[in-house]
Design a protein around this motif. Structure first.
Motif, PDB file in Angstrom:
ATOM      1  N   LYS A 112       0.775  -1.096  -0.156  1.00  0.00           N
ATOM      2  CA  LYS A 112      -0.099  -0.083  -0.013  1.00  0.00           C
ATOM      3  C   LYS A 112       0.712   1.372  -0.212  1.00  0.00           C
ATOM      4  CE  LYS A 112      -3.185   2.613   2.927  1.00  0.00           C
ATOM      5  NZ  LYS A 112      -1.858   3.503   3.392  1.00  0.00           N
ATOM      6  N   LYS A 113       0.518   2.191  -0.835  1.00  0.00           N
ATOM      7  CA  LYS A 113       1.134   3.383  -0.986  1.00  0.00           C
ATOM      8  C   LYS A 113       0.712   4.395   0.375  1.00  0.00           C
ATOM      9  CE  LYS A 113       2.307   7.418  -3.713  1.00  0.00           C
ATOM     10  NZ  LYS A 113       2.323   7.973  -5.058  1.00  0.00           N
ATOM     11  N   HIS A 163       0.181   7.837   2.797  1.00  0.00           N
ATOM     12  CA  HIS A 163      -0.627   9.062   2.416  1.00  0.00           C
ATOM     13  C   HIS A 163       0.437  10.387   2.496  1.00  0.00           C
ATOM     14  CE1 HIS A 163      -4.341   7.856   1.138  1.00  0.00           C
ATOM     15  NE2 HIS A 163      -4.310   6.954   2.270  1.00  0.00           N
ATOM     16  N   LYS A 164       1.383  10.188   3.651  1.00  0.00           N
ATOM     17  CA  LYS A 164       2.337  11.135   4.018  1.00  0.00           C
ATOM     18  C   LYS A 164       3.684  10.902   3.506  1.00  0.00           C
ATOM     19  CE  LYS A 164       0.012  12.061   8.529  1.00  0.00           C
ATOM     20  NZ  LYS A 164       0.190  12.072   9.923  1.00  0.00           N
ATOM     21  N   ARG A 170     -11.308   4.558  -4.495  1.00  0.00           N
ATOM     22  CA  ARG A 170     -11.755   6.086  -4.312  1.00  0.00           C
ATOM     23  C   ARG A 170     -12.917   6.122  -3.253  1.00  0.00           C
ATOM     24  NH1 ARG A 170      -8.728   8.696  -8.395  1.00  0.00           N
ATOM     25  NH2 ARG A 170      -8.402   7.384 -10.317  1.00  0.00           N
ATOM     26  N   LYS A 218       4.566   8.657   1.093  1.00  0.00           N
ATOM     27  CA  LYS A 218       4.540   8.217  -0.297  1.00  0.00           C
ATOM     28  C   LYS A 218       5.357   6.947  -0.563  1.00  0.00           C
ATOM     29  CE  LYS A 218       1.825  11.541  -0.924  1.00  0.00           C
ATOM     30  NZ  LYS A 218       0.283  11.257  -1.320  1.00  0.00           N
ATOM     31  N   LYS A 255     -10.678  10.302   0.763  1.00  0.00           N
ATOM     32  CA  LYS A 255      -9.433  10.170   0.108  1.00  0.00           C
ATOM     33  C   LYS A 255      -9.574   8.782  -0.492  1.00  0.00           C
ATOM     34  CE  LYS A 255      -7.480   8.377   4.516  1.00  0.00           C
ATOM     35  NZ  LYS A 255      -6.516   8.459   5.494  1.00  0.00           N
ATOM     36  N   SER A 256      -8.317   8.679  -1.140  1.00  0.00           N
ATOM     37  CA  SER A 256      -8.102   7.469  -2.264  1.00  0.00           C
ATOM     38  C   SER A 256      -6.867   6.623  -1.718  1.00  0.00           C
ATOM     39  CB  SER A 256      -8.058   7.861  -3.609  1.00  0.00           C
ATOM     40  OG  SER A 256      -9.080   8.512  -4.055  1.00  0.00           O
ATOM     41  N   PHE A 257      -6.956   5.128  -2.006  1.00  0.00           N
ATOM     42  CA  PHE A 257      -5.948   4.454  -1.481  1.00  0.00           C
ATOM     43  C   PHE A 257      -5.285   3.688  -2.625  1.00  0.00           C
ATOM     44  CE2 PHE A 257      -9.112   5.086   1.916  1.00  0.00           C
ATOM     45  CZ  PHE A 257      -8.205   5.011   2.954  1.00  0.00           C
ATOM     46  N   GLU A 258      -4.084   3.893  -2.915  1.00  0.00           N
ATOM     47  CA  GLU A 258      -3.448   3.059  -3.901  1.00  0.00           C
ATOM     48  C   GLU A 258      -2.635   1.714  -3.479  1.00  0.00           C
ATOM     49  OE1 GLU A 258      -0.777   5.179  -6.212  1.00  0.00           O
ATOM     50  OE2 GLU A 258      -1.944   6.972  -6.259  1.00  0.00           O
TER      51      GLU A 258
END
Length: 582
Positions: free
Chosen positions: A216-217, A219-220, A275, A222, A279-282
């Motif tokens: 998982k990427k 959010h802070k 999405r 990256k 927020k979104s999650f990659e």
């Protein structure tokens, strides 16, 4: 959302455990304890006065006059919040009823596995009291357990077991004994059985739709980090690893969410994005197949949320119940129809016998009524044929329903087989992940050791550089001091040569003066002798010295004190001039 019927099942077990006399009555003190524990687990304020008011004592003792169920519905179940912990309720009720029902000495499974089977029983049992699980659900559970453990299903063995059952149903403790005594898992590894029970428990009770490792990427920062993901109907939780010890976050799913694949970037080839409103999650899966499975599973959950449906496990359970109820209703309809046909046949036979008796008693009118009897007989045959035709049609319908049921079970078996193959593939992938993780840990440890060694070498190099720089400085200082000393020595040597020359000059002058003094002394002595001879004791008066002379080891000094001071001054000036010239 847990339904009220599912909440009532573990409470019924706890109430039954308190009913020692098996008469459906429990003392008021025990009901108080049970109610207080339920309020504590369900986070509901406990009102003891309401319990006292509801249960009043009579002459026969503390017996409920209104029953515990109205109080339970009014003061406890109606106040339950949606976010209560159903697992805590199960554990509390299990703690009350388990010690009185099972003995772990005779079981091949642990107490934790017995608790999980008990929870599975409550999930699969019929919503009728006393609780029981029917043969179809027993077969579903055992088939699923053996499939998860990688074993084949023995249909004949289960049919023999079902024929040996006095009733085609079991209670919760009988189901625990069935699995715990190894009737269908004999000779298997207890750890494998425990893993199979745990997997079914997660799927049915914890509503885990899909789980596995993915990256998982953040959010802070990256950065990409590997996490253990678990998909539920309304959320996705992710942890540090699969032991679920440390939860790192949760992704809430609602009707506004969507999921789609992403093109390759940052070296990640199997990307997809979830999405949400905020927020979104990659997320990056291990391969394309896993990515597609996760996207499909998440999309199914979002569709279910939009349609207001429950989890797949609960929906499948409801469909199986509806199928059984439909078959049971059709069976009852067929039985009622057969019963009506049998009653009609009996009534027709009774009428025929009555008519025969009447014909025998009235022989004189037999010829007149024979035609009527023949007609009635023909009509009876027609009715009988119609009844046979209807019975044949009903039998055909039963055969058709049976074939449909057989096709349904075949489809279920095919799905179970596909599910087992998928599980095997997931297990192989999980093992590969574990091996890769172990190798990664070894590489990380080697890199860490190499970094520590490099730091030590850098520290040693810095110390050597400091020592060399310090030695260089000391060498420069010593070189400077040596040069200064050499210059001072050279100046002293030059001064010494000058003094040596001056000393030699002084010695030559001294020798010359000495010779003069000797000549003068000899001359004086000669004159004294001569005067003494001619004049006798006459003493010559000599003039005195105007200034005192210095006396040395060789006699009277040649220079006066003033001349010596002047010479020392001149020597000091020459010395200063030489230093300034250097």
């Amino acid at each position: 959302m847990i339904s009220r019927e599912e909440i009532l099942k573990p409470i019924w077990h706890a109430f039954t455990a308190l009913d020692m006399d098996q008469n459906g009555k429990v003392s008021k003190s025990q009901l108080k304890v049970l109610s207080h524990n339920l309020c504590t687990v369900l986070n509901i304020p406990h009102n003891s006065s309401a319990l006292e008011e509801h249960f009043k004592d009579n002459d026969e003792g503390p017996v409920s006059t209104q029953g515990y169920m109205p109080y339970l519905n009014m003061f406890i179940l109606s106040k339950i919040q949606p976010d209560f912990n159903f697992a805590d309720l199960n554990k509390m009720c299990w703690t009350l009823c388990a010690p009185k029902r099972i003995s772990s000495k005779h079981l091949l499974i642990s107490g934790v596995d017995a608790f999980k089977i008990w929870c599975i029983f409550n999930f699969l049992s019929e919503e009728k009291y006393p609780l029981h699980i029917v043969a179809e659900e027993i077969e579903y559970f055992l088939r699923k357990l053996l499939t998860v453990m990688g074993c084949s299903w023995n249909e004949r063995r289960f049919e023999d077991y079902k024929m040996s059952m006095t009733k085609h149903q079991l209670n919760g403790w009988e189901l625990i004994e069935l699995v715990g005594m190894g009737h269908f898992t004999k000779g298997m590894n207890p750890q494998t059985i425990s893993m199979g029970i745990n997997e079914i428990y997660q799927e049915l009770i914890l509503d885990v739709i899909k789980q596995g490792y993915m990256t998982k990427k953040g959010h802070k920062r990256k950065n990409w980090t590997e996490r253990w993901f678990e998909l539920h109907l309304t959320y996705i939780s992710y942890y540090v690893n699969e032991d679920l010890a440390e939860q790192k976050g949760c992704i809430s799913l609602d009707r506004n969410c969507c999921v789609e694949s992403l093109p390759e970037k940052d070296g990640k080839k199997n990307l997809y994005i979830i999405r949400c409103v905020e927020k979104s999650f990659e997320i990056n899966a291990s391969d394309k197949k896993t990515r597609q499975e996760w996207i499909q599973a998440i999309q199914d959950c979002i569709v279910r949320i939009r349609q207001g449906l429950s989890s797949p496990q609960r929906e499948a359970r409801q469909k199986r119940r509806e199928q059984r109820n439909r078959m049971r209703a059709e069976q009852e309809t067929i039985e009622n129809r057969m019963r009506q046909l049998q009653l009609a046949n009996e009534s027709k036979q009774a009428e025929l016998e009555a008519m025969s008796k009447e014909a025998a008693s009235r022989d004189h009118v037999e010829e007149q009524r024979i035609q009527t009897q023949i007609e009635l007989l023909h009509q009876y045959k027609k009715d009988l044929e119609q009844e046979k035709l209807a019975r044949r049609q009903m039998e055909e319908q039963v055969v058709e329903k049976s074939s449909e049921l057989e096709q349904y079970w075949q489809r279920m078996q095919e799905l179970e087989e596909m599910y087992s193959q998928l599980k095997e593939a997931l297990e192989d992938e999980r093992q590969a992940k574990q091996d890769e993780e172990a190798l990664r840990k070894v590489q990380a440890r080697l890199l860490k050791d190499e970094a520590s060694k490099r730091l030590e070498l850098e520290e040693i190099y810095k110390q050597q550089q400091q020592v060399l720089s310090q030695s260089q400085k000391e060498k420069e200082v010593l070189e400077k001091e040596r040069s200064e000393k050499e210059r001072s020595l050279q100046a002293a040597r030059e001064q010494l040569e000058i003094l040596e020359k001056q000393r030699q000059g002084a010695q030559e002058e001294y020798k010359a003066v000495t010779k003069k003094l000797e000549r003068a002394a000899n001359k004086t002595k000669k004159w004294k002798h001569r005067v003494g001879e001619h004049e006798g004791l006459l003493r010559l008066i000599q003039p005195g010295n105007k200034s005192p002379y210095n006396i040395t080891n060789w006699g009277m000094a040649t220079f006066t004190e003033t001349e010596l001071d002047q010479m020392e001054k001149n020597w000091q000036e020459n010395k200063h001039r030489q230093h300034e010239g250097q």
